[in-house]
Design an enzyme around this catalytic site. Structure first.
Site, PDB file in Angstrom:
ATOM      1  N   TYR A   1      -6.062 -12.600  -3.952  1.00  0.00           N
ATOM      2  CA  TYR A   1      -5.219 -11.490  -4.391  1.00  0.00           C
ATOM      3  C   TYR A   1      -4.405 -11.018  -3.184  1.00  0.00           C
ATOM      4  O   TYR A   1      -4.360  -9.834  -2.857  1.00  0.00           O
ATOM      5  CB  TYR A   1      -6.060 -10.345  -4.969  1.00  0.00           C
ATOM      6  CG  TYR A   1      -7.132 -10.776  -5.938  1.00  0.00           C
ATOM      7  CD1 TYR A   1      -6.854 -10.941  -7.294  1.00  0.00           C
ATOM      8  CD2 TYR A   1      -8.437 -11.022  -5.501  1.00  0.00           C
ATOM      9  CE1 TYR A   1      -7.852 -11.323  -8.191  1.00  0.00           C
ATOM     10  CE2 TYR A   1      -9.434 -11.407  -6.381  1.00  0.00           C
ATOM     11  CZ  TYR A   1      -9.137 -11.559  -7.724  1.00  0.00           C
ATOM     12  OH  TYR A   1     -10.130 -11.942  -8.601  1.00  0.00           O
TER      13      TYR A   1
ATOM     14  N   GLN B   1       0.834  -1.197   0.000  1.00  0.00           N
ATOM     15  CA  GLN B   1       0.000   0.000   0.000  1.00  0.00           C
ATOM     16  C   GLN B   1       0.878   1.259   0.000  1.00  0.00           C
ATOM     17  O   GLN B   1       1.905   1.310   0.676  1.00  0.00           O
ATOM     18  CB  GLN B   1      -0.915  -0.005   1.222  1.00  0.00           C
ATOM     19  CG  GLN B   1      -2.025  -1.036   1.157  1.00  0.00           C
ATOM     20  CD  GLN B   1      -3.096  -0.680   0.144  1.00  0.00           C
ATOM     21  OE1 GLN B   1      -3.269   0.492  -0.203  1.00  0.00           O
ATOM     22  NE2 GLN B   1      -3.811  -1.679  -0.345  1.00  0.00           N
TER      23      GLN B   1
ATOM     24  N   ASP C   1      -8.985  -8.719  -2.291  1.00  0.00           N
ATOM     25  CA  ASP C   1      -8.411  -7.399  -2.515  1.00  0.00           C
ATOM     26  C   ASP C   1      -7.909  -7.352  -3.955  1.00  0.00           C
ATOM     27  O   ASP C   1      -6.706  -7.370  -4.218  1.00  0.00           O
ATOM     28  CB  ASP C   1      -7.263  -7.153  -1.524  1.00  0.00           C
ATOM     29  CG  ASP C   1      -6.648  -5.763  -1.668  1.00  0.00           C
ATOM     30  OD1 ASP C   1      -7.217  -4.926  -2.386  1.00  0.00           O
ATOM     31  OD2 ASP C   1      -5.580  -5.529  -1.063  1.00  0.00           O
TER      32      ASP C   1
ATOM     33  N   CYS D   1      -9.892  -0.714  -4.556  1.00  0.00           N
ATOM     34  CA  CYS D   1      -9.257   0.568  -4.868  1.00  0.00           C
ATOM     35  C   CYS D   1      -9.979   1.285  -5.995  1.00  0.00           C
ATOM     36  O   CYS D   1      -9.484   2.299  -6.496  1.00  0.00           O
ATOM     37  CB  CYS D   1      -7.781   0.368  -5.215  1.00  0.00           C
ATOM     38  SG  CYS D   1      -7.512  -0.677  -6.664  1.00  0.00           S
TER      39      CYS D   1
ATOM     40  N   GLU E   1      -2.371 -15.698  -4.872  1.00  0.00           N
ATOM     41  CA  GLU E   1      -1.744 -14.517  -5.475  1.00  0.00           C
ATOM     42  C   GLU E   1      -1.157 -14.890  -6.825  1.00  0.00           C
ATOM     43  O   GLU E   1      -0.542 -15.943  -6.969  1.00  0.00           O
ATOM     44  CB  GLU E   1      -0.659 -13.964  -4.551  1.00  0.00           C
ATOM     45  CG  GLU E   1       0.251 -12.932  -5.160  1.00  0.00           C
ATOM     46  CD  GLU E   1      -0.483 -11.707  -5.684  1.00  0.00           C
ATOM     47  OE1 GLU E   1      -0.148 -11.246  -6.793  1.00  0.00           O
ATOM     48  OE2 GLU E   1      -1.413 -11.219  -4.990  1.00  0.00           O
TER      49      GLU E   1
END
Length: 451
Positions: A312, A283, A379, A406, A336
């Site tokens: 993710y 982040q 995410d 996001c 991932e």
């Protein structure tokens, strides 16, 4: 506010206009993507660097005759909003740039807006996306990050720069391959600006990425050499950088070659240590990891013995605290796609035998996963999860889903898929983790239909 930009003769409706054409417009409302809506000769125009209610002169950029909308940039403010303020970064100031007959650099497109008004506009944009794409009405409050500064500056713990033909640190102009030399990055944490990379000769380097641990510490500088640059030249650039570790980044593979110091960062979030390789995702806002981990733990309330999926998952920002919460009697599946991020996750979860770390596409992994899941956390990247993944999550019948996003548009679209399966939106928190930009981050808790 600036000298007027002369307008060319207006075009006929429906025709293609030259990029130098200007017009006076009244701004109506904000739109997703950092734009504001206006109308010109019956056509919708998405305008950057404006504010609702303003009367502005714009220069058109995209004006294809068959386009459903055009794009434009403000070059002069004729009637200003009371929420317009002086931009904190001169090279990103669109009005200043227009007076010099160029575009502003990207990355601070809301800098002309008072910080509180930025958050109000972001809330309105999020609400509009929920209404339009998920067909649901929800009042949204955009929260500042913990410990945010009053001016919204100094938050970026990661920054990427270009290098111009003269070897100077630079940034790209918006929607352009053209670059402009820069001598500061006000959105960046002080440790990035303290390197004073703009004083160095970066000839032979195409891109410079800089990362600083969220809690402070030695920065890591990654150099992407230009084609044909010799190792000796890259080593010379590295030796000129003081106070940081330096590596060479291969942007294709994500591999980092160490030149001096180390190629990874040590992060700490709520007392948990993480190791993140230089090219790995983390982040950007210095306070974002703490804000999001806290939101996830508070929202999902993981219990000992539960079975979680972290989709993710990156380097394990959420996987590590979830693994601790469910304990050895529980289980966590970490999925991932990035090989480098999966390697980081394995390091960060070393010795946690109840965690399964799988590198691969989320839909492919879920398609072959047969063990029950109590809770799913996802995410996804800006594009969202998509219908297939949402259907796979619903089919797993978890007690709750946590969705970190996001992008309000892709989140609202995916939320619509959950609604179609009978799920409901319970908790929704939206965070201003990108001050002076149009971006935001959110956490939502979704609940399945009542049995």
């Amino acid at each position: 506010m600036t000298d007027a930009v002369p307008a060319t003769a207006p075009s006929t409706p429906g025709s293609e206009q030259d990029a130098s054409t200007t017009a006076e417009l009244t701004i109506e409302r904000p739109a997703h993507g950092g734009h504001f809506v206006a109308r010109h000769e019956g056509r919708v125009v998405f305008v950057r660097h404006a504010l609702p209610g303003e009367r502005v002169r714009v220069r058109f950029s995209d004006t294809a005759a068959d386009a459903s909308f055009w794009r434009a940039d403000v070059v002069e403010v004729l009637e200003a909003s009371p929420h317009r303020v002086e931009h904190p970064w001169p090279v990103a100031n669109a009005i200043r740039a227009a007076a010099r007959n160029r575009s502003a650099v990207g990355g601070a497109e809301f800098g002309h807006i008072a910080l509180e008004e930025q958050r109000r506009l972001k809330a309105a944009i999020f609400e509009e996306q929920l209404t339009r794409l998920a067909k649901t009405d929800r009042t949204v409050l955009v929260e500042p990050a913990p410990g945010e500064s009053e001016d919204g500056l100094g938050w970026r713990s990661r920054a990427a720069f270009a290098v111009d033909a003269a070897g100077r640190l630079a940034m790209h102009l918006h929607r352009s391959h053209e670059v402009l030399p820069v001598r500061e990055m006000p959105l960046a944490v002080p440790a990035i600006n303290a390197l004073r990379l703009w004083t160095l000769d970066l000839s032979g380097v195409e891109r410079v990425d800089v990362a600083v641990p969220s809690g402070g510490g030695e920065p890591l500088v990654l150099l992407v050499p230009a084609s044909g640059t010799t190792p000796r030249r890259v080593a010379a650039v590295a030796s000129s950088i003081d106070g940081a570790s330096v590596g060479v980044l291969d942007p294709e593979s994500g591999q980092v070659q160490r030149l001096k110091g180390r190629t990874w960062l040590q992060e700490n979030v709520l007392g948990i240590d993480y190791r993140v390789t230089g090219a790995g995702f983390w982040q950007i806002h210095r306070a974002a990891p703490e804000a999001l981990v806290s939101a996830v733990l508070d929202g999902l309330q993981p219990a000992a013995g539960e079975r979680f999926a972290d989709l993710y998952a990156g380097a394990g920002l959420f996987t590590v605290p979830l693994a601790r919460a469910v304990g050895p009697d529980g289980a966590v599946l970490s999925v991932e796609g990035s090989a480098g991020a999966s390697r980081d996750a394995r390091r960060n979860l070393h010795g946690q035998d109840h965690v399964s770390i799988v590198q691969g596409r989320v839909d492919a992994v879920l398609g072959g996963w047969n063990d029950p899941l109590d809770v799913v956390l996802l995410d996804p990247p800006r594009a969202g999860a998509g219908k297939k993944v949402v259907r796979q999550i619903v089919a797993a019948r978890p007690r709750a889903v946590g969705y970190v996003s996001c992008d309000p548009a892709s989140f609202a679209r995916d939320l619509g898929y959950f609604f179609a399966a009978g799920w409901t939106l319970d908790t929704l928190r939206v965070f201003d983790l990108y001050p002076h930009t149009h971006h935001m981050e959110s956490f939502a808790r979704l609940l399945p239909p009542a049995a």
